[in-house]
Design an enzyme around this catalytic site. Structure first.
Site, short mmCIF file in Angstrom:
data_model
loop_
_atom_site.label_atom_id
_atom_site.label_comp_id
_atom_site.label_asym_id
_atom_site.label_seq_id
_atom_site.Cartn_x
_atom_site.Cartn_y
_atom_site.Cartn_z
N GLU A 33 46.73 37.05 36.60
CA GLU A 33 45.90 36.36 37.18
C GLU A 33 45.17 35.91 37.61
OE1 GLU A 33 43.11 39.67 40.26
OE2 GLU A 33 43.20 40.32 37.89
N GLU B 99 35.80 40.44 46.70
CA GLU B 99 35.44 42.32 45.33
C GLU B 99 34.08 41.99 45.15
OE1 GLU B 99 38.46 41.23 41.93
OE2 GLU B 99 36.90 40.33 41.69
#
Length: 373
Positions: free
Chosen positions: A157, A240
Site C-alpha cells: 500500500e 482516515e
C-alpha cells in the site's frame, strides 16, 4: 464495501478472520446503485457509483459508532462521524472514492488491475475540503499486488498524505525524504501486520493536485516493495479519521490508466550508466549519464544505487534525489523524464566524503540492472 487494512496495528491481524466473515453479510446489505445528488450512505460498507466510472464507499470498520457520507456527482462529504479511537492505533474508517477493485467491487469500466510494466501513465486529480476540529489524514492510496487480484488485501500500500491534523503518524518509521512528482515528501516505511506500507507525507496541506500515480509506483519498485511485473489494482482518495471528521470532503476526483504501446513506463529496461566524478579531500561531484540501450522509449525513470561508506550528498541537479547516504534513488524531473531508444538523460550531485574515494558498484533503472562504462 469492505474493511480496508489501513493503519491497522498487530491487533488488527487478530480481527482479520472476524472481518472476513463479515464480508458476505456486508455484501448482502450493500447495494451499489448509481448516486443521485446528495445520496446519503450510513451503512458501514455501503457503496454507490458516480459518473458511471468511480465507486464511493463509506468503509467504516474501526468503530461501531455511526458514520454517514453524502455522495455528490463529483465526490462525497462526511456528514456524521461519531465516536473516537486512540490516535496511536488504527483509524475509524476510510471513506473514499476509487478507480479499480476493492474487495471484489470493481468500478465500472476500469482498466485495473493492470500490470505496472504495461502502464504508460496514470494521471489523476483530487480536490479536498478540510476541517480543523478533528484528528485525521487526507490520504490518496495506491494498491499493488504480485497478482491481478480483485479481492482481499494487497501486498503493498502506498499512501500519499495530502494533510494531517492531530497527533497521528504513518505506519512504521521515517526513512528520509524524497522528491516525487515535483514535490518534497517525508517518507515512512513499515508493515501493519497485513501488508507493507510506504507513506509520503506532505510538509504542509495540499488542497488540490494533479499528478501521475506511476511516479509513486516507481518509488515502491526502487525501494524493493514492488516489482515491475506486479499489478496496480486500485487508486483511492479519502480520509482516515480518528476523532470527529464531519465536514471533510473529496470535492472532486478523476483517475485514468493509460496502457498499451506508448513506450516503456518503467518495465524491463536496457540501460548503461556512466558515472564521472571529480573528488578532493573531503568532497566530490558526480555527473551521471543514463543511456537507454533498449528499443523502446522510457517514460519516467528512477535510478537506484548505493553510495560507498563515508559519502553523503549535499545538493543535486536535474533529478529528484531520495536518500543522502547509503541507498539512494534519483528520479526524473519534468524536462528529462522521457528517454528515447538510444537517448540519454543526465543529472548530477555534490557531496562530502571521508577516507579513500570510491564509486558505486551497481546501478538499476526502474528495477532493471544497468551496465556501466
Amino acid at each position: 464495501m469492505r474493511p480496508s487494512p489501513h493503519h491497522a496495528h498487530s491487533a488488527r491481524g487478530l480481527l482479520g478472520a472476524l472481518l472476513t466473515s463479515l464480508v458476505s453479510l456486508a455484501a448482502l446489505l450493500t447495494t451499489a446503485s448509481p448516486a443521485q445528488a446528495d445520496t446519503t450512505i450510513c451503512q458501514p460498507f455501503g457503496t454507490t457509483t458516480i459518473q458511471g466510472r468511480y465507486v464511493v464507499q463509506n468503509n467504516r470498520w474501526g468503530t461501531s459508532a455511526t458514520q454517514c457520507i453524502a455522495v455528490t456527482d463529483s465526490g462525497f462529504r462526511i456528514t456524521q462521524a461519531d465516536g473516537s479511537v486512540p490516535t496511536n492505533g488504527a483509524p475509524k474508517s476510510y471513506p473514499s472514492v476509487y478507480n479499480g477493485c476493492h474487495y471484489t467491487n470493481c468500478s465500472p469500466g476500469t482498466k485495473l488491475p493492470a500490470q505496472l510494466s504495461t502502464i504508460s501513465s496514470a494521471p489523476t486529480s483530487v480536490s479536498y475540503g478540510y476541517v480543523n476540529d478533528a484528528a485525521y489524514n487526507a490520504s490518496y492510496d495506491i494498491w499493488l499486488d504480485p497478482t491481478p487480484r480483485t479481492d482481499g488485501v494487497n501486498r503493498t500500500e502506498i499512501m500519499i498524505w495530502f494533510n494531517k491534523v492531530g497527533s497521528i503518524q504513518p505506519i512504521g518509521s521515517p526513512v528520509g525524504s524524497a522528491g516525487v512528482a515535483g514535490r518534497d515528501w517525508q517518507v515512512w516505511s513499515g508493515n501493519n501486520g497485513s501488508n507493507d506500507v510506504l507513506s509520503f507525507v506532505a510538509p504542509s496541506a495540499i488542497t488540490n493536485w494533479s499528478f501521475d500515480v506511476m511516479d509513486f509506483a516507481r518509488q515502491a519498485v526502487s525501494r524493493g516493495l514492488a516489482q515491475n511485473n506486479w499489478y496496480l489494482t486500485s487508486v483511492q482518495a479519502g480520509f482516515e479519521p480518528w476523532q470527529n471528521g464531519a465536514g471533510l470532503a473529496v470535492n472532486s476526483f478523476s483517475s485514468t490508466v493509460n496502457t498499451g504501446s506508448s513506450g516503456d513506463p518503467g518495465g524491463s529496461t536496457a540501460c548503461k550508466v556512466a558515472y564521472a566524478t571529480n573528488d578532493w579531500q573531503g568532497g566530490f561531484t558526480a555527473d551521471v549519464t543514463i543511456t537507454n540501450t533498449g528499443s523502446s522509449p522510457v517514460r519516467g525513470w528512477t535510478l537506484a544505487f548505493t553510495l560507498p561508506s563515508g559519502q553523503r550528498i549535499t545538493n543535486g541537479w536535474n533529478a529528484n534525489l531520495s536518500g543522502a547516504s547509503g541507498a539512494v534513488t534519483a528520479s526524473n524531473v519534468a524536462h528529462n523524464g522521457e528517454v528515447p531508444a538510444g537517448g540519454r538523460a543526465t543529472f548530477g550531485f555534490q557531496g562530502t566524503s571521508g577516507g579513500a574515494f570510491a564509486k558505486p558498484s551497481t546501478f538499476s533503472l526502474n528495477g532493471s540492472a544497468c551496465t556501466t562504462g
